[in-house]
Design a protein around this motif. Structure first.
Motif, PDB file in Angstrom:
ATOM      1  N   VAL A 298     -68.628  61.248  63.789  1.00  0.00           N
ATOM      2  CA  VAL A 298     -67.841  60.048  63.551  1.00  0.00           C
ATOM      3  C   VAL A 298     -68.380  58.920  64.409  1.00  0.00           C
ATOM      4  N   GLU A 299     -68.181  57.717  63.936  1.00  0.00           N
ATOM      5  CA  GLU A 299     -68.601  56.541  64.678  1.00  0.00           C
ATOM      6  C   GLU A 299     -67.378  55.647  64.807  1.00  0.00           C
ATOM      7  N   THR A 300     -67.169  55.060  65.989  1.00  0.00           N
ATOM      8  CA  THR A 300     -66.020  54.180  66.184  1.00  0.00           C
ATOM      9  C   THR A 300     -66.385  52.775  65.739  1.00  0.00           C
ATOM     10  N   PHE A 301     -65.648  52.266  64.778  1.00  0.00           N
ATOM     11  CA  PHE A 301     -65.878  50.913  64.283  1.00  0.00           C
ATOM     12  C   PHE A 301     -64.770  50.004  64.784  1.00  0.00           C
ATOM     13  N   ALA A 302     -65.130  48.767  65.034  1.00  0.00           N
ATOM     14  CA  ALA A 302     -64.132  47.796  65.488  1.00  0.00           C
ATOM     15  C   ALA A 302     -64.450  46.447  64.888  1.00  0.00           C
ATOM     16  N   LEU A 303     -63.429  45.624  64.839  1.00  0.00           N
ATOM     17  CA  LEU A 303     -63.598  44.253  64.370  1.00  0.00           C
ATOM     18  C   LEU A 303     -63.976  43.416  65.599  1.00  0.00           C
ATOM     19  N   VAL A 304     -65.191  42.858  65.609  1.00  0.00           N
ATOM     20  CA  VAL A 304     -65.662  42.180  66.816  1.00  0.00           C
ATOM     21  C   VAL A 304     -66.181  40.788  66.478  1.00  0.00           C
ATOM     22  N   ARG A 305     -66.266  39.995  67.537  1.00  0.00           N
ATOM     23  CA  ARG A 305     -66.819  38.649  67.414  1.00  0.00           C
ATOM     24  C   ARG A 305     -67.689  38.458  68.650  1.00  0.00           C
ATOM     25  N   VAL A 306     -68.929  38.070  68.470  1.00  0.00           N
ATOM     26  CA  VAL A 306     -69.831  37.888  69.608  1.00  0.00           C
ATOM     27  C   VAL A 306     -70.227  36.421  69.680  1.00  0.00           C
ATOM     28  N   THR A 307     -69.977  35.813  70.835  1.00  0.00           N
ATOM     29  CA  THR A 307     -70.236  34.383  71.015  1.00  0.00           C
ATOM     30  C   THR A 307     -71.132  34.204  72.224  1.00  0.00           C
ATOM     31  N   ALA A 308     -72.018  33.244  72.144  1.00  0.00           N
ATOM     32  CA  ALA A 308     -72.850  32.914  73.306  1.00  0.00           C
ATOM     33  C   ALA A 308     -72.497  31.511  73.759  1.00  0.00           C
ATOM     34  N   GLU A 309     -72.334  31.349  75.089  1.00  0.00           N
ATOM     35  CA  GLU A 309     -71.990  30.038  75.606  1.00  0.00           C
ATOM     36  C   GLU A 309     -73.028  29.638  76.644  1.00  0.00           C
ATOM     37  N   ASP A 310     -73.531  28.440  76.507  1.00  0.00           N
ATOM     38  CA  ASP A 310     -74.503  27.929  77.479  1.00  0.00           C
ATOM     39  C   ASP A 310     -73.735  27.159  78.536  1.00  0.00           C
ATOM     40  N   PRO A 311     -73.716  27.625  79.798  1.00  0.00           N
ATOM     41  CA  PRO A 311     -72.893  26.968  80.816  1.00  0.00           C
ATOM     42  C   PRO A 311     -73.362  25.551  81.124  1.00  0.00           C
ATOM     43  N   ARG A 312     -74.651  25.209  80.871  1.00  0.00           N
ATOM     44  CA  ARG A 312     -75.119  23.861  81.211  1.00  0.00           C
ATOM     45  C   ARG A 312     -74.649  22.845  80.166  1.00  0.00           C
ATOM     46  N   THR A 313     -74.722  23.232  78.912  1.00  0.00           N
ATOM     47  CA  THR A 313     -74.326  22.285  77.876  1.00  0.00           C
ATOM     48  C   THR A 313     -72.892  22.512  77.430  1.00  0.00           C
ATOM     49  N   GLY A 314     -72.341  23.690  77.727  1.00  0.00           N
ATOM     50  CA  GLY A 314     -70.999  23.995  77.281  1.00  0.00           C
ATOM     51  C   GLY A 314     -70.930  24.284  75.789  1.00  0.00           C
ATOM     52  N   ARG A 315     -72.064  24.442  75.160  1.00  0.00           N
ATOM     53  CA  ARG A 315     -72.050  24.678  73.727  1.00  0.00           C
ATOM     54  C   ARG A 315     -71.888  26.155  73.424  1.00  0.00           C
ATOM     55  N   ARG A 316     -71.201  26.385  72.352  1.00  0.00           N
ATOM     56  CA  ARG A 316     -70.937  27.756  71.946  1.00  0.00           C
ATOM     57  C   ARG A 316     -71.591  28.009  70.616  1.00  0.00           C
TER      58      ARG A 316
END
Lengths: 316, 294
Positions: free
Chosen positions: B23-41
């Protein structure tokens, strides 16, 4: 807290033949004017009833009330408990409507569960439009069937109820009017003898029933006596004549009562056997020049639900 | 750059696969990257987008162990300059991860900054006692809260309340009737706002009683200035002295949470030993914009 935002509990009280106070109907008028009848198990979830021996119907239907505590207990089950989120003090009003019952000494304010207090007011039930009435407790009511005059019923109406009591709808426990009259006659010299009284009472009752049902039964011979019952219009009322004649003696009694519609009496006799609707209202109407007339029977809770605005608005 | 891994509210799924465990554990996920210098996501582009419908939502149904292992590997490969990794995991999902995917859970604990997603109240029954914990949104440690009301309900779930200290024991009937009265009072006052038929209101004494009982237990409530009952005085013919019971809901406990907790504790048919609630007393669930219908 204004009164319009608070719910009112109406308890309709009467007294059975044994002198015990009975709850004839109970209803709640919510803050928005919506009406709820009790007993109504639908207001409380089944989970709430689980593990308790009493059902709401058992609590509120045909409930013998021993004192003011019982009344406040019933009222406490009808109103909502206060919301915990808002700290508004509640003053739900407890309106007692008395059906053939005198007001007892009852405090004007009683603590309500969860804080606040009940404003208690008591008043006799008065029918709108100057109508007069009486209460019938059917076989489904405690110790039913029985009759009770509402406040404001004229003596002629009361006298008609005395005659209806001969049909097995007693007003008081103990001897009926015919039994008392014949009992007195038996004590006097001459006929009847005390042993003949029950047969004579039954004979007179059979004739009375015939007249009340709209017939015109002729004289009848019972236990050596000739019996006759007739009802003649006398002005606005009815004059009843009960006659007993033996070979050498004659006894008669006249009674003045209100008029009646024969259909109303038939309906009354039918609903007196109703097992599930315990309380009914008898109506006496004025018809033109004629005095008050017994015109019909309505189930009490149905009448209250349809006419509460007429019955209760404009009251102090 | 900070990479944020968010897990949706709700349940993890164990999906049968050809993996070693089956079995494999599946989940509902969201992956975001944030640049701390520009604050952009930015949503992290992911090769798993296969259907057009998937691309419309930021949430993805992923095999969690592989995803977490991959993210941790990137983090470790980059050294100190590599992306920071934050995991925002709802409390109820944390609990499931511990059970369903312990190795993935270990990876998250060791290599990410593990944060609570949205506020959460955790009610747990352990050995008949209630433990109430609160995790504020974005914080890591859970705070322990006191709720005498819920603690009493947990005691009543198991049996009658303890006798006062002055008395060593009380009769089984008296204790059972006291328990019935307390349970009915809690239900009437907190859940239904109606008195059940089994309860009797004794107006002259300002007390609640059972309609039918042999030991005649009685309750009088004391309320604070806001009209909220804070303590009860229980008397009974079986008790030599009144028993004082604290029934305050607790200062930091919302009424809705207290109500939901009571609904759970007073219902013997609900067998779960742990309950997660949001601030409105509901089971936490993802909002409507959560993404693909799964």
């Amino acid at each position: 807290v204004t009164e319009s935002r608070c719910s009112s509990v109406f308890l309709y009280l009467t007294r059975d033949l044994g002198g015990r106070t009975q709850l004839a109907a109970a209803l709640e008028r919510g803050p928005e004017g919506e009406l709820w009848f009790a007993p109504d198990a639908g207001r409380i979830s089944s989970g709430d009833l689980r593990g308790t021996q009493a059902t709401l119907g058992g609590l509120l239907g045909a409930h013998a009330l021993e004192g003011p505590d019982d009344l406040v207990d019933v009222a406490a089950h009808l109103v909502e408990l206060p919301e915990l989120e808002s700290a508004t003090a509640r003053e739900p009003s407890l309106e007692l409507r008395l059906l053939g019952l005198e007001a007892e000494a009852l405090g004007a304010r009683w603590p309500a569960p969860g804080g606040g207090a009940f404003e208690v007011r008591a008043a006799p039930l008065r029918l709108p439009d100057g109508r007069q009435g009486a209460l019938l407790a059917s076989r489904g009511a405690p110790e039913g069937p029985w009759l009770r005059a509402l406040e404001g019923l004229e003596p002629e109406g009361r006298a008609l109820l005395e005659l209806l009591a001969e049909l097995g709808l007693p007003l008081v426990s103990g001897a009926t009017w015919l039994e008392r009259w014949l009992g007195e006659l038996a004590l006097e010299p001459g006929p009847p003898t005390p042993a003949e009284v029950p047969a004579l009472v039954d004979g007179l009752r059979a004739l009375l029933r015939g007249v009340l049902r709209g017939g015109n039964p002729g004289p009848q011979a019972v236990a050596g006596a000739e019996l006759a019952v007739c009802a003649e219009p006398a002005g606005a009322q009815l004059r009843w004549r009960f006659e007993l004649s033996w070979a050498d003696t004659e006894r008669a009694r006249e009674v003045i009562t209100a008029r009646f519609a024969a259909e109303a009496v038939a309906e009354l006799e039918a609903v007196a056997e109703a097992p599930h609707q315990p309380f009914w209202l008898l109506f006496f109407d004025r018809r033109g020049e004629l005095g008050s007339t017994l015109v019909g029977v309505v189930e009490l809770r149905r009448y209250l639900g349809e006419n509460l605005h007429l019955l209760e608005d404009g009251r102090p | 750059v900070t990479t944020m891994l968010e897990l949706a509210h709700g349940a993890l799924r164990a999906v049968p696969t050809d993996a070693l465990s089956g079995v494999e554990t599946f989940a509902l996920v969201r992956v975001t990257a944030e640049d701390p210098r520009t604050g952009r996501r930015a949503w992290v582009a992911h090769p798993a987008v296969t259907r057009l419908g998937d691309a419309r939502s930021e949430w993805r149904f992923e095999a969690l162990p592989a995803l977490v292992a991959g993210l941790v590997e990137v983090r470790l490969g980059g050294g100190f300059a590599g992306p920071q990794l934050e995991a925002h995991v709802p409390a109820e999902v944390q609990e499931q991860l511990r059970r369903l995917a312990p190795r993935t859970w270990q990876l998250l604990v060791q290599h990410t900054k593990l944060l609570q997603r949205d506020e959460s109240f955790q009610l747990e029954l352990r050995a008949g006692a209630l433990h109430l914990r609160f995790r504020p949104a974005g914080a890591d440690p859970a705070q322990t809260l006191a709720s005498p009301l819920l603690e009493l309900a947990a005691v009543l779930r198991a049996g009658p309340p303890g006798a006062p200290q002055s008395q060593s024991s009380w009769s089984a009937v008296g204790a059972a009737e006291a328990r019935a009265l307390l349970v009915e009072w809690l239900r009437a006052r907190w859940l239904h706002r109606r008195l059940p038929p089994g309860l009797r209101w004794l107006a002259p004494e300002d007390q609640f009683a059972l309609r039918r009982s042999s030991s005649e237990p009685r309750l009088r409530e004391r309320r604070n200035g806001d009209g909220v009952p804070t303590s009860l005085e229980l008397t009974s013919r079986d008790l030599t002295a009144p028993l004082d019971l604290d029934v305050a809901p607790g200062t930091a406990v919302p009424f809705d949470v207290a109500r939901a907790g009571l609904g759970w504790l007073l219902d013997p048919s609900r067998a779960e030993t742990m309950l997660f609630l949001d601030g409105a007393g509901r089971f936490p669930r993802e909002r409507a914009q959560a993404g693909p219908g799964l």
